[in-house]
Design a protein around this motif. Structure first.
Motif, PDB file in Angstrom:
ATOM      1  N   PRO A 223     -20.804 -11.937  -0.919  1.00  0.00           N
ATOM      2  CA  PRO A 223     -21.321 -12.176   0.433  1.00  0.00           C
ATOM      3  C   PRO A 223     -22.667 -11.511   0.694  1.00  0.00           C
ATOM      4  O   PRO A 223     -23.493 -12.061   1.430  1.00  0.00           O
ATOM      5  N   LEU A 224     -22.900 -10.335   0.110  1.00  0.00           N
ATOM      6  CA  LEU A 224     -24.190  -9.677   0.325  1.00  0.00           C
ATOM      7  C   LEU A 224     -25.331 -10.477  -0.290  1.00  0.00           C
ATOM      8  O   LEU A 224     -26.382 -10.660   0.336  1.00  0.00           O
ATOM      9  N   THR A 225     -25.145 -10.957  -1.513  1.00  0.00           N
ATOM     10  CA  THR A 225     -26.212 -11.750  -2.129  1.00  0.00           C
ATOM     11  C   THR A 225     -26.408 -13.069  -1.389  1.00  0.00           C
ATOM     12  O   THR A 225     -27.533 -13.558  -1.269  1.00  0.00           O
ATOM     13  N   ASN A 315     -13.221 -12.331   1.369  1.00  0.00           N
ATOM     14  CA  ASN A 315     -13.444 -11.458   2.526  1.00  0.00           C
ATOM     15  C   ASN A 315     -12.525 -11.755   3.701  1.00  0.00           C
ATOM     16  O   ASN A 315     -12.084 -10.836   4.399  1.00  0.00           O
ATOM     17  N   ILE A 316     -12.220 -13.024   3.942  1.00  0.00           N
ATOM     18  CA  ILE A 316     -11.319 -13.349   5.050  1.00  0.00           C
ATOM     19  C   ILE A 316      -9.907 -12.860   4.746  1.00  0.00           C
ATOM     20  O   ILE A 316      -9.207 -12.344   5.630  1.00  0.00           O
ATOM     21  N   LEU A 331     -18.004  -3.807   8.904  1.00  0.00           N
ATOM     22  CA  LEU A 331     -19.075  -4.368   8.081  1.00  0.00           C
ATOM     23  C   LEU A 331     -18.615  -5.666   7.420  1.00  0.00           C
ATOM     24  O   LEU A 331     -19.367  -6.651   7.374  1.00  0.00           O
ATOM     25  N   ASN A 332     -17.401  -5.665   6.917  1.00  0.00           N
ATOM     26  CA  ASN A 332     -16.857  -6.881   6.309  1.00  0.00           C
ATOM     27  C   ASN A 332     -16.711  -7.985   7.352  1.00  0.00           C
ATOM     28  O   ASN A 332     -17.062  -9.144   7.096  1.00  0.00           O
ATOM     29  N   SER A 333     -16.227  -7.635   8.535  1.00  0.00           N
ATOM     30  CA  SER A 333     -16.062  -8.632   9.601  1.00  0.00           C
ATOM     31  C   SER A 333     -17.406  -9.225  10.010  1.00  0.00           C
ATOM     32  O   SER A 333     -17.524 -10.442  10.221  1.00  0.00           O
TER      33      SER A 333
END
Length: 349
Positions: A223-225, A315-316, A331-333
């Motif tokens: 998700p960060l990339t 992530n979900i 942060l993940n949310s």
């Protein structure tokens, strides 16, 4: 007898993406017959007889360029007759596609089929197992977690960008008497994989732990990339990106620990002495980002192409677990919300 020998050498692979094509190429080089099964449009199944040539490319990557492809006339030609019943299959789709892909071919599986899932993510293996075992509990279902790295240069043309280890554990079905120190040759034989496969495999009696660890690494890098539109290595080399990377790792480490402690042990876990070294998410994710520094993550590619993101099984899923455990992960949310609601901005990287 000849038909039986040919059947033993045939592998079906669901999903002609980077990992599916990598395994198709390696299996073919090792003498197996491979049928790749993909999708065109919403539901039309395509079957490709895969015969790749092999060429070397300068640098660290090994180019596995496609050679001859033969389009089979229909799914029935590849799967319909008893002679071509599937006895050995790899699932290499996106996590969100795994159940529907398996559902499209499950009626063609033999009663004693061996199925190996190479899909990333968590939360969907149980439904795959139920679908496989519903009528034939003697089938064997294995889960594989691999650090082999690959990327598609073009459709059905794959670049093997990094060597790694593939950990395999039995998830469901007819149980085998296997020790965790089972060496590669015996394990490949057990899985009906050719000894010349060229991939280092290890048996892991606690495969759920390996699945969870890789999922958390993917929950950081992917998700960060995708959000920052950067290659994996930039999460380490760019100071701003690295700060976000470190913060997300710190937030998710306690959640990983809680989720692992909550897991039911694997059947053989009590009889096998495990390495007790704790999992360090930041250290492990940094190693993966370094080894695959030049790669674009699959989630970044999907976002730039406007495809569905593989968030549900990453992530979900852990966000739902965090709520159940009363461990907020803001942060993940926030990452999830940005990726779901912000349109991608195409950028040359």
């Amino acid at each position: 007898m000849q038909d039986s020998l040919e059947q033993d050498r045939r592998w079906y692979i669901l999903g002609p993406g980077a990992i599916g094509c990598l395994w198709a190429s390696l299996l073919t080089q090792a003498g197996a017959e491979v049928v790749l099964i993909g999708k065109s449009g919403a539901s039309v199944m395509i079957n490709l007889h895969y015969r790749p040539d092999v060429s070397l490319q300068k640098g660290t990557g090994r180019s596995l360029a496609p050679g001859e492809y033969r389009m089979l006339r229909s799914s029935a030609d590849a799967l319909g007759s008893n002679k071509k019943q599937i006895s050995q299959m790899l699932i290499a789709t996106k996590a969100q596609d795994a159940n529907s892909a398996l559902g499209a071919v499950v009626e063609h599986l033999s009663p004693n089929a061996t199925v190996i899932s190479l899909c990333n993510g968590i939360g969907f293996h149980e439904s795959l197992a139920r679908k496989l075992m519903a009528r034939h509990p003697q089938r064997r279902f294995f889960v594989a977690v691999s650090s082999e790295a690959a990327m598609l240069e073009a459709p059905l043309s794959v670049l093997h960008t990094g060597r790694g280890i593939t950990r395999v554990g039995q998830y469901a079905g007819k149980t085998e008497n296997i020790g965790i120190h089972q060496h590669t040759d015996k394990l490949l034989n057990l899985l009906h994989l050719p000894a010349q496969l060229g991939i280092h495999c290890e048996y892991d009696a606690d495969i759920n732990r390996a699945v969870l660890q890789k999922a958390f690494i993917n929950c950081v890098i992917n998700p960060l990339t995708a959000l920052l539109r950067c290659r994996n290595g930039e999460l380490l080399s760019n100071a701003g990106h690295n700060a976000r990377f470190a913060a997300l790792c710190s937030e998710l480490q306690p959640l990983y620990d809680a989720m692992y402690n909550q897991q039911q042990p694997a059947p053989a876990k009590q009889a096998i002495q495990h390495d007790k070294k704790p999992f360090d998410l930041k250290q492990s994710a940094s190693k993966v980002a370094q080894v695959t520094a030049a790669n674009q993550s699959s989630m970044l590619k999907d976002r730039l192409a406007g495809r569905q993101l593989e968030l549900e099984a990453l992530n979900i899923y852990i966000e739902k677990a965090a709520r159940d455990l009363e461990m907020p992960c803001p942060l993940n949310s926030a990452l999830i919300q940005k990726l779901l609601h912000e349109p991608p901005c195409v950028k040359r990287i």
